[in-house]
Design an enzyme around this catalytic site. Structure first.
Site, mmCIF file in Angstrom:
data_model
loop_
_atom_site.group_PDB
_atom_site.id
_atom_site.type_symbol
_atom_site.label_atom_id
_atom_site.label_comp_id
_atom_site.label_asym_id
_atom_site.label_seq_id
_atom_site.Cartn_x
_atom_site.Cartn_y
_atom_site.Cartn_z
ATOM 1 N N LYS A 57 0.832 -1.218 0.000
ATOM 2 C CA LYS A 57 0.000 0.000 0.000
ATOM 3 C C LYS A 57 0.861 1.260 0.000
ATOM 4 C CE LYS A 57 -2.249 -0.928 3.875
ATOM 5 N NZ LYS A 57 -1.569 -2.166 4.290
ATOM 6 N N ARG A 96 -9.423 1.195 9.281
ATOM 7 C CA ARG A 96 -9.069 -0.189 9.610
ATOM 8 C C ARG A 96 -10.167 -0.884 10.400
ATOM 9 N NH1 ARG A 96 -3.122 0.820 9.354
ATOM 10 N NH2 ARG A 96 -2.007 -1.145 9.528
ATOM 11 N N ARG A 137 11.984 -5.075 4.468
ATOM 12 C CA ARG A 137 11.795 -3.723 3.938
ATOM 13 C C ARG A 137 12.463 -2.628 4.775
ATOM 14 N NH1 ARG A 137 5.231 -2.927 4.454
ATOM 15 N NH2 ARG A 137 5.175 -2.760 6.733
ATOM 16 N N ARG A 158 11.422 -0.307 10.294
ATOM 17 C CA ARG A 158 10.363 -0.197 11.296
ATOM 18 C C ARG A 158 10.545 -1.226 12.406
ATOM 19 N NH1 ARG A 158 4.723 0.155 8.111
ATOM 20 N NH2 ARG A 158 4.079 -0.823 10.048
ATOM 21 N N ARG A 164 -0.250 -8.298 13.563
ATOM 22 C CA ARG A 164 -0.804 -7.311 12.612
ATOM 23 C C ARG A 164 -1.698 -7.998 11.586
ATOM 24 N NH1 ARG A 164 4.680 -4.840 10.911
ATOM 25 N NH2 ARG A 164 3.483 -3.645 9.405
HETATM 26 P P1 AMP Z 1 0.936 0.745 9.122
HETATM 27 O O1 AMP Z 1 2.125 1.585 8.857
HETATM 28 O O2 AMP Z 1 -0.279 1.162 8.339
HETATM 29 O O3 AMP Z 1 1.223 -0.739 8.967
HETATM 30 O O4 AMP Z 1 0.545 0.971 10.648
HETATM 31 C C1 AMP Z 1 1.461 0.659 11.692
HETATM 32 C C2 AMP Z 1 0.705 0.537 13.014
HETATM 33 O O5 AMP Z 1 0.068 1.789 13.320
HETATM 34 C C3 AMP Z 1 -0.433 -0.486 13.030
HETATM 35 O O6 AMP Z 1 0.031 -1.798 13.290
HETATM 36 C C4 AMP Z 1 -1.307 0.067 14.142
HETATM 37 O O7 AMP Z 1 -0.751 -0.198 15.415
HETATM 38 C C5 AMP Z 1 -1.200 1.578 13.923
HETATM 39 N N1 AMP Z 1 -2.235 2.086 12.992
HETATM 40 C C6 AMP Z 1 -2.037 2.701 11.789
HETATM 41 N N2 AMP Z 1 -3.202 3.058 11.227
HETATM 42 C C7 AMP Z 1 -4.171 2.666 12.080
HETATM 43 C C8 AMP Z 1 -5.587 2.735 12.058
HETATM 44 N N3 AMP Z 1 -6.247 3.275 11.020
HETATM 45 N N4 AMP Z 1 -6.266 2.226 13.118
HETATM 46 C C9 AMP Z 1 -5.610 1.678 14.165
HETATM 47 N N5 AMP Z 1 -4.290 1.576 14.245
HETATM 48 C C10 AMP Z 1 -3.552 2.055 13.223
#
Ligand code: AMP
Length: 216
Positions: free
Chosen positions: A13, A88, A127, A161, A172
């Site tokens: 994404k 989400r 990554r 990360r 996740r």
């Molecule tokens: P991402 O970079 O999108 O994989 O997000 C990393 C982490 O941020 C996720 O595993 C969640 O802990 C938190 N996170 C990001 N976006 C959301 C969301 N829309 N709702 C809840 N937690 C989020």
């Protein structure tokens, strides 16, 4: 054009959102990036979400909805945006609809990047990003053209990360299947979902998304 890139962690994404933002001159809104910036800055928000993110769980809806509501108000979103990592959960999706309706806006497409869980762990664990401009790379699939130098901005610092490890990835993926994937029927009922095979090359996925968005 307002688009959601939807899919599990590691589906691509962020990579696709960066390409689309460049191509269409619209804003890439990554809630994960916003939260990581908050953690790095040590703000109250960052302190509140740090442990949740490290565990691979979802941050509470009220925090996320407030974060995105504020961001969407900014003038740079008026031309359109690509949402990456939001919504989400069902309450987040409903809140987004309400926010957009209030501004006389709507969602044009939800692009579901479909990919098997088995591929994701390998993808995620390799990554890394440019520490300067955020461009995404991968140890096996997408190395910088010149070793150690960012293709985008020429910087030489990269970061990985903390939550990109096998154990957190499991949590996740669980959160995705339990709380996020059930949003697909919600968007399907609005006839705005398009599915893309996320297991193919970055350029192939990008081409397929472009074709979809030509019709918008
Ligand atoms: P991402 O970079 O999108 O994989 O997000 C990393 C982490 O941020 C996720 O595993 C969640 O802990 C938190 N996170 C990001 N976006 C959301 C969301 N829309 N709702 C809840 N937690 C989020």
């Amino acid at each position: 054009m307002n688009v959601i890139l939807f899919g599990p962690p590691g589906a691509g994404k962020g990579t696709q959102a960066q390409l689309l933002a460049k191509r269409y001159g619209i804003v890439h809104l990554s809630t994960g990036d916003m939260l990581r910036q908050a953690v790095a800055s040590g703000s109250a928000l960052g302190q509140a979400v740090q442990k949740i993110m490290a565990a691979g769980s979802l941050v509470p809806d009220d925090i996320m909805i407030e974060l995105i509501a504020e961001r969407i108000e900014a003038p740079d979103c008026a031309n359109g945006f690509i949402l990456d990592g939001f919504p989400r959960t069902t309450p987040q999706a409903e809140a987004l609809d309400a926010m957009l309706a209030e501004k006389g806006m709507s969602l044009d497409r939800v692009i579901w990047i479909e990919i098997d869980d088995a591929i994701l762990v390998d993808r995620i664990s390799g990554r890394f990003n440019c520490a300067e401009c955020g461009a995404g790379f991968h140890d096996s699939f997408h190395r910088p053209k010149v070793e150690g130098v960012c293709d985008g901005c020429g910087a030489r610092e990269f970061s990985r990360r903390k939550d990109d490890n096998a154990e957190t990835v499991k949590a996740r993926l669980e959160a995705y299947h339990e709380q996020t994937a059930p949003l697909l029927p919600y968007y399907r009922s609005k006839s705005i979902v398009e599915t893309v095979d996320g297991s193919t090359q970055i350029s192939d996925v990008a081409g397929r998304i472009e074709t979809i968005l030509e019709g918008v």
